[in-house]
Design a protein around this motif. Structure first.
Motif, PDB file in Angstrom:
ATOM      1  N   SER A  19     -74.833 -43.889 -30.566  1.00 35.37           N
ATOM      2  CA  SER A  19     -73.925 -44.760 -31.292  1.00 35.37           C
ATOM      3  C   SER A  19     -74.593 -45.151 -32.595  1.00 35.37           C
ATOM      4  O   SER A  19     -75.778 -45.436 -32.620  1.00 35.37           O
ATOM      5  CB  SER A  19     -73.615 -46.024 -30.481  1.00 35.37           C
ATOM      6  N   HIS A  20     -73.852 -45.116 -33.649  1.00 37.00           N
ATOM      7  CA  HIS A  20     -74.390 -45.484 -34.956  1.00 37.00           C
ATOM      8  C   HIS A  20     -73.635 -46.701 -35.466  1.00 37.00           C
ATOM      9  O   HIS A  20     -72.420 -46.691 -35.552  1.00 37.00           O
ATOM     10  CB  HIS A  20     -74.227 -44.322 -35.949  1.00 37.00           C
ATOM     11  N   ALA A  21     -74.378 -47.726 -35.804  1.00 36.64           N
ATOM     12  CA  ALA A  21     -73.772 -48.935 -36.346  1.00 36.64           C
ATOM     13  C   ALA A  21     -74.362 -49.195 -37.717  1.00 36.64           C
ATOM     14  O   ALA A  21     -75.535 -48.945 -37.957  1.00 36.64           O
ATOM     15  CB  ALA A  21     -74.040 -50.125 -35.422  1.00 36.64           C
ATOM     16  N   GLY A  22     -73.538 -49.697 -38.602  1.00 35.57           N
ATOM     17  CA  GLY A  22     -74.031 -50.085 -39.915  1.00 35.57           C
ATOM     18  C   GLY A  22     -74.343 -48.919 -40.821  1.00 35.57           C
ATOM     19  O   GLY A  22     -75.214 -49.019 -41.662  1.00 35.57           O
ATOM     20  N   SER A  23     -73.655 -47.806 -40.679  1.00 37.69           N
ATOM     21  CA  SER A  23     -73.888 -46.681 -41.579  1.00 37.69           C
ATOM     22  C   SER A  23     -73.336 -47.010 -42.955  1.00 37.69           C
ATOM     23  O   SER A  23     -72.722 -48.044 -43.159  1.00 37.69           O
ATOM     24  CB  SER A  23     -73.244 -45.407 -41.018  1.00 37.69           C
ATOM     25  N   ASN A  24     -73.566 -46.146 -43.905  1.00 38.21           N
ATOM     26  CA  ASN A  24     -73.150 -46.395 -45.286  1.00 38.21           C
ATOM     27  C   ASN A  24     -71.671 -46.691 -45.399  1.00 38.21           C
ATOM     28  O   ASN A  24     -71.261 -47.502 -46.209  1.00 38.21           O
ATOM     29  CB  ASN A  24     -73.511 -45.200 -46.169  1.00 38.21           C
ATOM     30  N   SER A  25     -70.831 -46.043 -44.589  1.00 44.40           N
ATOM     31  CA  SER A  25     -69.394 -46.260 -44.703  1.00 44.40           C
ATOM     32  C   SER A  25     -68.929 -47.470 -43.904  1.00 44.40           C
ATOM     33  O   SER A  25     -67.777 -47.872 -44.014  1.00 44.40           O
ATOM     34  CB  SER A  25     -68.635 -45.012 -44.233  1.00 44.40           C
ATOM     35  N   VAL A  27     -68.495 -47.574 -40.755  1.00 42.10           N
ATOM     36  CA  VAL A  27     -67.732 -47.132 -39.596  1.00 42.10           C
ATOM     37  C   VAL A  27     -68.698 -46.820 -38.465  1.00 42.10           C
ATOM     38  O   VAL A  27     -69.710 -46.155 -38.662  1.00 42.10           O
ATOM     39  CB  VAL A  27     -66.897 -45.865 -39.935  1.00 42.10           C
ATOM     40  N   THR A  28     -68.382 -47.306 -37.262  1.00 41.18           N
ATOM     41  CA  THR A  28     -69.217 -47.017 -36.109  1.00 41.18           C
ATOM     42  C   THR A  28     -68.550 -45.951 -35.252  1.00 41.18           C
ATOM     43  O   THR A  28     -67.355 -45.713 -35.364  1.00 41.18           O
ATOM     44  CB  THR A  28     -69.455 -48.277 -35.262  1.00 41.18           C
ATOM     45  N   GLY A  29     -69.328 -45.316 -34.399  1.00 41.05           N
ATOM     46  CA  GLY A  29     -68.778 -44.295 -33.520  1.00 41.05           C
ATOM     47  C   GLY A  29     -69.871 -43.638 -32.714  1.00 41.05           C
ATOM     48  O   GLY A  29     -71.020 -44.049 -32.737  1.00 41.05           O
ATOM     49  N   LYS A  30     -69.500 -42.600 -32.034  1.00 42.43           N
ATOM     50  CA  LYS A  30     -70.413 -41.904 -31.137  1.00 42.43           C
ATOM     51  C   LYS A  30     -70.533 -40.450 -31.584  1.00 42.43           C
ATOM     52  O   LYS A  30     -69.545 -39.821 -31.954  1.00 42.43           O
ATOM     53  CB  LYS A  30     -69.872 -41.978 -29.713  1.00 42.43           C
ATOM     54  N   THR A  31     -71.751 -39.915 -31.553  1.00 37.82           N
ATOM     55  CA  THR A  31     -72.001 -38.515 -31.868  1.00 37.82           C
ATOM     56  C   THR A  31     -72.457 -37.816 -30.605  1.00 37.82           C
ATOM     57  O   THR A  31     -73.384 -38.287 -29.944  1.00 37.82           O
ATOM     58  CB  THR A  31     -73.090 -38.365 -32.946  1.00 37.82           C
TER      59      THR A  31
END
Length: 157
Positions: A19-25, A27-31
């Motif tokens: 899970s990635h939180a706080g990315s440049n865009s 938007v959070t989500g799962k890879t």
């Protein structure tokens, strides 16, 4: 705002999810990275090492030759991976070119695969096992074919 990466348990044995939180865009989500992708990355990295002729055992190479003929190359051929939550392990079967040092080729494959898995997949590499199953001797098959052709011509004439 700092990037944070949280590793979560894989949803199946064949997937790695993060899970990635706080990315440049914002938007959070799962890879999810499937095991076949990890195998392909390892296979491509192994093929780039000088002294590696091909990957896989005899049957795998025969099937690979058929797949190549129809344009469906299997980059994961000869590679088996185990993907955990944070680590990956790979088993690679190679055919080395003669007269290279087999230990140097195996070390090169191990290094190349580990680097690719860490950089591209983003996982820690637990181990990379290399099996040298055969040695390719350039010109060996060609010489035998030419000798047979000459013998056939001599018998016919």
């Amino acid at each position: 705002m700092a990037d944070s990466i949280t590793t979560t348990p894989a949803t199946t044995a064949a997937a790695r999810a993060t899970s990635h939180a706080g990315s440049n865009s914002g938007v959070t989500g799962k890879t999810v990275i499937d095991d076949t992708v990890v195998s392909k990355v390892a296979g491509i990295a192994a093929r780039e090492v000088n002294g590696v002729h091909s990957l896989g055992g005899g049957a795998a190479r025969a099937i690979g030759a058929l797949r190549d003929a129809i344009g469906q190359r299997d980059f994961g051929q000869g590679v088996k991976v185990e993907v955990g939550e944070k680590q990956v392990a790979a088993d690679i079967v190679i055919v080395a070119e003669y007269p290279v040092s087999l230990q140097q080729v195996a070390d090169g494959v191990r290094s190349s695969v580990a680097r690719a898995l860490e950089q591209i997949v983003g996982m820690e590499v637990a181990e990379v096992n290399v099996t040298v199953q055969d040695v390719f001797i350039p010109g060996d098959d060609d010489d035998n074919d030419n000798d047979n052709d000459e013998k056939k011509e001599a018998r016919v004439a």
